[in-house]
Design a protein around this motif. Structure first.
Motif, PDB file in Angstrom:
ATOM      1  N   ALA A 100       0.841  -1.202   0.000  1.00  0.00           N
ATOM      2  CA  ALA A 100       0.000   0.000   0.000  1.00  0.00           C
ATOM      3  C   ALA A 100       0.875   1.251   0.000  1.00  0.00           C
ATOM      4  N   ALA A 101       1.931   1.241   0.814  1.00  0.00           N
ATOM      5  CA  ALA A 101       2.854   2.381   0.865  1.00  0.00           C
ATOM      6  C   ALA A 101       3.544   2.569  -0.485  1.00  0.00           C
ATOM      7  N   SER A 102       3.940   1.465  -1.118  1.00  0.00           N
ATOM      8  CA  SER A 102       4.603   1.546  -2.423  1.00  0.00           C
ATOM      9  C   SER A 102       3.679   2.174  -3.459  1.00  0.00           C
ATOM     10  N   ALA A 103       2.417   1.725  -3.469  1.00  0.00           N
ATOM     11  CA  ALA A 103       1.444   2.280  -4.406  1.00  0.00           C
ATOM     12  C   ALA A 103       1.234   3.765  -4.146  1.00  0.00           C
ATOM     13  N   CYS A 104       1.211   4.127  -2.885  1.00  0.00           N
ATOM     14  CA  CYS A 104       1.009   5.520  -2.495  1.00  0.00           C
ATOM     15  C   CYS A 104       2.202   6.380  -2.915  1.00  0.00           C
ATOM     16  N   LEU A 105       3.417   5.877  -2.698  1.00  0.00           N
ATOM     17  CA  LEU A 105       4.626   6.655  -2.964  1.00  0.00           C
ATOM     18  C   LEU A 105       4.974   6.720  -4.445  1.00  0.00           C
ATOM     19  N   GLU A 106       4.419   5.808  -5.253  1.00  0.00           N
ATOM     20  CA  GLU A 106       4.680   5.837  -6.696  1.00  0.00           C
ATOM     21  C   GLU A 106       4.081   7.091  -7.335  1.00  0.00           C
ATOM     22  N   ALA A 107       2.997   7.584  -6.749  1.00  0.00           N
ATOM     23  CA  ALA A 107       2.356   8.799  -7.257  1.00  0.00           C
ATOM     24  C   ALA A 107       2.901   9.995  -6.484  1.00  0.00           C
ATOM     25  N   GLU A 108       3.767  10.778  -7.120  1.00  0.00           N
ATOM     26  CA  GLU A 108       4.381  11.920  -6.457  1.00  0.00           C
ATOM     27  C   GLU A 108       3.525  13.176  -6.625  1.00  0.00           C
ATOM     28  N   TYR A 127      -4.637  13.641   2.993  1.00  0.00           N
ATOM     29  CA  TYR A 127      -4.125  14.952   2.585  1.00  0.00           C
ATOM     30  C   TYR A 127      -4.283  15.158   1.077  1.00  0.00           C
ATOM     31  N   ARG A 128      -4.052  14.095   0.316  1.00  0.00           N
ATOM     32  CA  ARG A 128      -4.168  14.191  -1.145  1.00  0.00           C
ATOM     33  C   ARG A 128      -5.622  14.181  -1.618  1.00  0.00           C
ATOM     34  N   GLY A 129      -6.535  13.819  -0.732  1.00  0.00           N
ATOM     35  CA  GLY A 129      -7.925  13.707  -1.133  1.00  0.00           C
ATOM     36  C   GLY A 129      -8.216  12.436  -1.903  1.00  0.00           C
ATOM     37  N   GLN A 130      -7.338  11.430  -1.746  1.00  0.00           N
ATOM     38  CA  GLN A 130      -7.527  10.154  -2.443  1.00  0.00           C
ATOM     39  C   GLN A 130      -8.409   9.234  -1.617  1.00  0.00           C
ATOM     40  N   ASN A 131      -9.096   8.334  -2.305  1.00  0.00           N
ATOM     41  CA  ASN A 131     -10.107   7.502  -1.660  1.00  0.00           C
ATOM     42  C   ASN A 131      -9.512   6.277  -0.976  1.00  0.00           C
ATOM     43  N   HIS A 132      -8.986   5.339  -1.756  1.00  0.00           N
ATOM     44  CA  HIS A 132      -8.469   4.110  -1.160  1.00  0.00           C
ATOM     45  C   HIS A 132      -7.542   3.399  -2.140  1.00  0.00           C
ATOM     46  N   ILE A 133      -6.844   2.403  -1.628  1.00  0.00           N
ATOM     47  CA  ILE A 133      -5.970   1.545  -2.430  1.00  0.00           C
ATOM     48  C   ILE A 133      -6.517   0.121  -2.352  1.00  0.00           C
ATOM     49  N   GLN A 154     -11.993   2.798   5.078  1.00  0.00           N
ATOM     50  CA  GLN A 154     -10.976   1.780   4.820  1.00  0.00           C
ATOM     51  C   GLN A 154     -10.027   2.279   3.724  1.00  0.00           C
ATOM     52  N   ILE A 155      -8.868   2.760   4.138  1.00  0.00           N
ATOM     53  CA  ILE A 155      -7.879   3.300   3.207  1.00  0.00           C
ATOM     54  C   ILE A 155      -7.309   2.194   2.324  1.00  0.00           C
ATOM     55  N   VAL A 156      -7.049   1.020   2.939  1.00  0.00           N
ATOM     56  CA  VAL A 156      -6.493  -0.117   2.206  1.00  0.00           C
ATOM     57  C   VAL A 156      -7.537  -1.228   2.182  1.00  0.00           C
ATOM     58  N   ARG A 157      -7.878  -1.702   0.965  1.00  0.00           N
ATOM     59  CA  ARG A 157      -8.920  -2.729   0.809  1.00  0.00           C
ATOM     60  C   ARG A 157      -8.342  -3.924   0.051  1.00  0.00           C
ATOM     61  N   PRO A 158      -7.897  -4.957   0.774  1.00  0.00           N
ATOM     62  CA  PRO A 158      -7.359  -6.151   0.106  1.00  0.00           C
ATOM     63  C   PRO A 158      -8.487  -7.139  -0.237  1.00  0.00           C
ATOM     64  N   PHE A 159      -8.275  -7.897  -1.328  1.00  0.00           N
ATOM     65  CA  PHE A 159      -9.213  -8.929  -1.761  1.00  0.00           C
ATOM     66  C   PHE A 159      -8.428 -10.228  -1.997  1.00  0.00           C
ATOM     67  N   ILE A 160      -9.057 -11.363  -1.682  1.00  0.00           N
ATOM     68  CA  ILE A 160      -8.467 -12.681  -1.941  1.00  0.00           C
ATOM     69  C   ILE A 160      -9.411 -13.456  -2.852  1.00  0.00           C
ATOM     70  N   TYR A 161      -8.829 -14.167  -3.817  1.00  0.00           N
ATOM     71  CA  TYR A 161      -9.619 -15.037  -4.703  1.00  0.00           C
ATOM     72  C   TYR A 161      -9.185 -16.472  -4.448  1.00  0.00           C
ATOM     73  N   LEU A 162     -10.155 -17.342  -4.138  1.00  0.00           N
ATOM     74  CA  LEU A 162      -9.832 -18.714  -3.740  1.00  0.00           C
ATOM     75  C   LEU A 162     -10.941 -19.655  -4.209  1.00  0.00           C
ATOM     76  N   ARG A 163     -10.538 -20.838  -4.683  1.00  0.00           N
ATOM     77  CA  ARG A 163     -11.540 -21.837  -5.074  1.00  0.00           C
ATOM     78  C   ARG A 163     -12.369 -22.262  -3.868  1.00  0.00           C
TER      79      ARG A 163
END
Length: 215
Positions: free
Chosen positions: A16-24, A108-114, A155-164
């Motif tokens: 999540a931090a990496s995704a956030c920091l990629e956008a400068e 601060y950036r006004g972004q919704n979630h990752i 929820q700033i960070v929203r993870p999803f799992i896909y499983l049979r």
């Protein structure tokens, strides 16, 4: 299982931090500067690939950069190569601090979630061995902890799992029934729904339908 969950929580936080920091952004606030410094100090770059998250021998925490606390005490470093008692609590404290800072930056950036998506965990598997089962359950518990943080809009960070489903049914852990009847979604496929999915993908990619290609 709990240590796997804590490790997954740190991996999710790091991604999540990496995704956030990629956008400068032009106006870089202090938490962003601190996260950049932390990841650059430990990984050589402000963003880190999934397979590099646990590559360092240890994480080093500098007081002016990142200050995770455990029972009121600040951590100086965390060793990956030598897992010691309390490792789960320590790495969970680091994940909590990273996510807190990511939240500050996003707001601060006004972004919704990752969103983070974990897929193909079951490729080639007929059933889980015990170690893989603990690993997957740890991920499920980590994801549930992120998805359970307040209302969806919080929820700033929203993870999803896909499983049979057959593999899901074989798992045994606390809170499984609560997850099954709550945030879990079962996808049942038949000929029509598969055709609709294929057509949706073909239309997006090439602007055609299945019937345009196959009679």
């Amino acid at each position: 299982m709990e240590e796997y969950a804590a490790s997954w929580s740190y991996l999710i936080a790091a991604q999540a931090a990496s995704a956030c920091l990629e956008a400068e952004f032009n106006n870089e606030i202090q938490p962003e500067k601190q996260l950049r410094a932390f990841f650059t100090r430990n990984y050589g770059a402000p963003s880190v690939d999934v397979d590099k998250v646990f590559a360092p021998e240890k994480l080093v925490f500098e007081k002016a950069v990142l200050r995770p606390k455990l029972a009121g005490q600040e951590l100086g470093e965390l060793e990956f190569r030598k897992v010691s008692p309390g490792f789960g609590q320590q790495i969970d404290a680091v994940a909590t601090e990273v996510i807190r800072m990511v939240g500050e930056i996003m707001r601060y950036r006004g972004q919704n979630h990752i969103e983070l998506h974990f897929d193909e965990l079951d490729v080639g598997l007929e059933k889980f061995d015990r170690n893989r089962e603990l690993l997957i359950v740890g991920l499920i518990l980590a994801v549930q902890s992120f998805r359970g943080l307040g209302q969806k809009k919080e929820q700033i960070v929203r993870p999803f799992i896909y499983l049979r489903q057959d593999l899901w049914d074989s798992l045994s852990f606390y809170d499984k029934n609560k997850i099954s009847s709550g945030p879990a979604l079962v996808l049942n496929w038949d000929g029509q729904s598969l055709l609709e999915m294929v057509n949706a993908r073909l239309k997006t990619i090439a602007g055609v339908n299945w019937s345009d290609l196959i009679d």
